[in-house]
Scaffold this motif. Structure first.
Motif, PDB file in Angstrom:
ATOM      1  N   GLY A  35     103.794  11.694 -23.484  1.00  0.00           N
ATOM      2  CA  GLY A  35     102.773  11.929 -22.482  1.00  0.00           C
ATOM      3  C   GLY A  35     103.056  13.152 -21.630  1.00  0.00           C
ATOM      4  N   TRP A  36     102.011  13.605 -20.976  1.00  0.00           N
ATOM      5  CA  TRP A  36     102.108  14.688 -19.991  1.00  0.00           C
ATOM      6  C   TRP A  36     101.531  14.192 -18.674  1.00  0.00           C
ATOM      7  N   PRO A  41     102.220  19.748  -5.086  1.00  0.00           N
ATOM      8  CA  PRO A  41     102.943  19.488  -3.830  1.00  0.00           C
ATOM      9  C   PRO A  41     102.218  18.494  -2.938  1.00  0.00           C
ATOM     10  N   GLY A  42     102.932  17.485  -2.491  1.00  0.00           N
ATOM     11  CA  GLY A  42     102.354  16.502  -1.593  1.00  0.00           C
ATOM     12  C   GLY A  42     101.476  15.456  -2.253  1.00  0.00           C
ATOM     13  N   LYS A  43     101.408  15.482  -3.571  1.00  0.00           N
ATOM     14  CA  LYS A  43     100.543  14.546  -4.280  1.00  0.00           C
ATOM     15  C   LYS A  43     101.349  13.673  -5.230  1.00  0.00           C
ATOM     16  N   ASP A  44     100.705  12.626  -5.704  1.00  0.00           N
ATOM     17  CA  ASP A  44     101.343  11.735  -6.662  1.00  0.00           C
ATOM     18  C   ASP A  44     101.443  12.393  -8.034  1.00  0.00           C
ATOM     19  N   ARG A  45     102.281  11.813  -8.873  1.00  0.00           N
ATOM     20  CA  ARG A  45     102.382  12.268 -10.251  1.00  0.00           C
ATOM     21  C   ARG A  45     101.243  11.640 -11.042  1.00  0.00           C
ATOM     22  N   ASP A  46     100.363  12.461 -11.562  1.00  0.00           N
ATOM     23  CA  ASP A  46      99.141  11.992 -12.195  1.00  0.00           C
ATOM     24  C   ASP A  46      99.181  12.140 -13.716  1.00  0.00           C
ATOM     25  N   PHE A  47      98.544  11.214 -14.363  1.00  0.00           N
ATOM     26  CA  PHE A  47      98.401  11.233 -15.813  1.00  0.00           C
ATOM     27  C   PHE A  47      97.501  12.391 -16.244  1.00  0.00           C
ATOM     28  N   GLY A  55      99.629   8.798 -33.279  1.00  0.00           N
ATOM     29  CA  GLY A  55      98.858  10.037 -33.173  1.00  0.00           C
ATOM     30  C   GLY A  55      97.529   9.928 -32.463  1.00  0.00           C
ATOM     31  N   ALA A  56      97.261   8.808 -31.819  1.00  0.00           N
ATOM     32  CA  ALA A  56      95.999   8.651 -31.099  1.00  0.00           C
ATOM     33  C   ALA A  56      96.110   9.251 -29.704  1.00  0.00           C
ATOM     34  N   PRO A  57      95.254  10.215 -29.364  1.00  0.00           N
ATOM     35  CA  PRO A  57      95.333  10.861 -28.049  1.00  0.00           C
ATOM     36  C   PRO A  57      94.493  10.143 -26.995  1.00  0.00           C
ATOM     37  N   VAL A  58      94.936  10.280 -25.765  1.00  0.00           N
ATOM     38  CA  VAL A  58      94.221   9.770 -24.605  1.00  0.00           C
ATOM     39  C   VAL A  58      94.273  10.853 -23.536  1.00  0.00           C
ATOM     40  N   TYR A  59      93.157  11.064 -22.838  1.00  0.00           N
ATOM     41  CA  TYR A  59      93.083  12.122 -21.837  1.00  0.00           C
ATOM     42  C   TYR A  59      92.578  11.586 -20.505  1.00  0.00           C
ATOM     43  N   ALA A  60      93.050  12.197 -19.440  1.00  0.00           N
ATOM     44  CA  ALA A  60      92.449  11.968 -18.142  1.00  0.00           C
ATOM     45  C   ALA A  60      91.072  12.619 -18.133  1.00  0.00           C
ATOM     46  N   ASP A  61      90.156  12.049 -17.391  1.00  0.00           N
ATOM     47  CA  ASP A  61      88.779  12.555 -17.391  1.00  0.00           C
ATOM     48  C   ASP A  61      88.707  14.024 -16.985  1.00  0.00           C
ATOM     49  N   HIS A  62      89.555  14.434 -16.055  1.00  0.00           N
ATOM     50  CA  HIS A  62      89.446  15.780 -15.518  1.00  0.00           C
ATOM     51  C   HIS A  62      89.968  16.856 -16.462  1.00  0.00           C
ATOM     52  N   TYR A 101     103.195   2.905 -27.514  1.00  0.00           N
ATOM     53  CA  TYR A 101     101.830   3.058 -26.998  1.00  0.00           C
ATOM     54  C   TYR A 101     101.787   3.761 -25.651  1.00  0.00           C
ATOM     55  N   VAL A 102     100.674   4.421 -25.403  1.00  0.00           N
ATOM     56  CA  VAL A 102     100.522   5.198 -24.183  1.00  0.00           C
ATOM     57  C   VAL A 102     100.237   4.280 -23.004  1.00  0.00           C
ATOM     58  N   ALA A 103     100.451   4.837 -21.825  1.00  0.00           N
ATOM     59  CA  ALA A 103     100.122   4.158 -20.577  1.00  0.00           C
ATOM     60  C   ALA A 103      99.723   5.228 -19.575  1.00  0.00           C
ATOM     61  N   ARG A 104      98.776   4.922 -18.722  1.00  0.00           N
ATOM     62  CA  ARG A 104      98.336   5.904 -17.730  1.00  0.00           C
ATOM     63  C   ARG A 104      99.189   5.869 -16.466  1.00  0.00           C
ATOM     64  N   ASP A 105      99.873   4.789 -16.243  1.00  0.00           N
ATOM     65  CA  ASP A 105     100.699   4.647 -15.045  1.00  0.00           C
ATOM     66  C   ASP A 105     102.074   5.250 -15.314  1.00  0.00           C
TER      67      ASP A 105
END
Length: 122
Positions: A35-36, A41-47, A55-62, A101-105
């Motif tokens: 994962g990436w 600065p000053g923010k949480d670590r985001d997915f 090989g199945a990809p998952v993306y953040a909406d942004h 498996y991936v996780a967003r948290d």
């Protein structure tokens, strides 16, 4: 114990592209989801994006439609192709690994790299 080393960060103008890579060692790479995440600065670590062991990809909406994650099991690497970068994408980008498996948290990921800085100029 899995070791992760990121590379490819740098300074890029808004609208530009950058490709990050993460080299893994110390484990059976094909068993791990990769994962990436990013942290400004000053923010949480985001997915940002992740790819399962199969090989199945998952993306953040942004980042959907702009970023592409891929893995090369022969080279024990995972890459993140980032296109159409904007100033909101500037952050330290971290590579992470967990079994299967991936996780967003971010708290669900076992191994982390040291991070690579991405700076986007306006």
């Amino acid at each position: 114990q899995v070791q992760l080393v990121e590379s490819g960060g740098g300074l890029v103008p808004a609208g530009g592209s950058l490709r990050l890579s993460c080299a893994a060692s110390g484990g059976t790479f094909s068993r791990y989801a990769m994962g990436w995440f990013r942290q400004a600065p000053g923010k949480d670590r985001d997915f940002v994006a992740a790819i399962s062991f199969s090989g199945a990809p998952v993306y953040a909406d942004h980042v959907k439609g702009r970023f592409t994650i891929s893995r090369d099991n022969a080279k024990n690497t995972v890459s993140l192709q980032m296109n159409s970068l904007n100033v909101d994408d500037a952050a330290v980008y971290y590579c992470a690994a967990r079994l299967y498996y991936v996780a967003r948290d971010s708290s669900n990921w076992a191994y982390w790299g040291q991070g690579t800085q991405v700076t986007v100029s306006s």
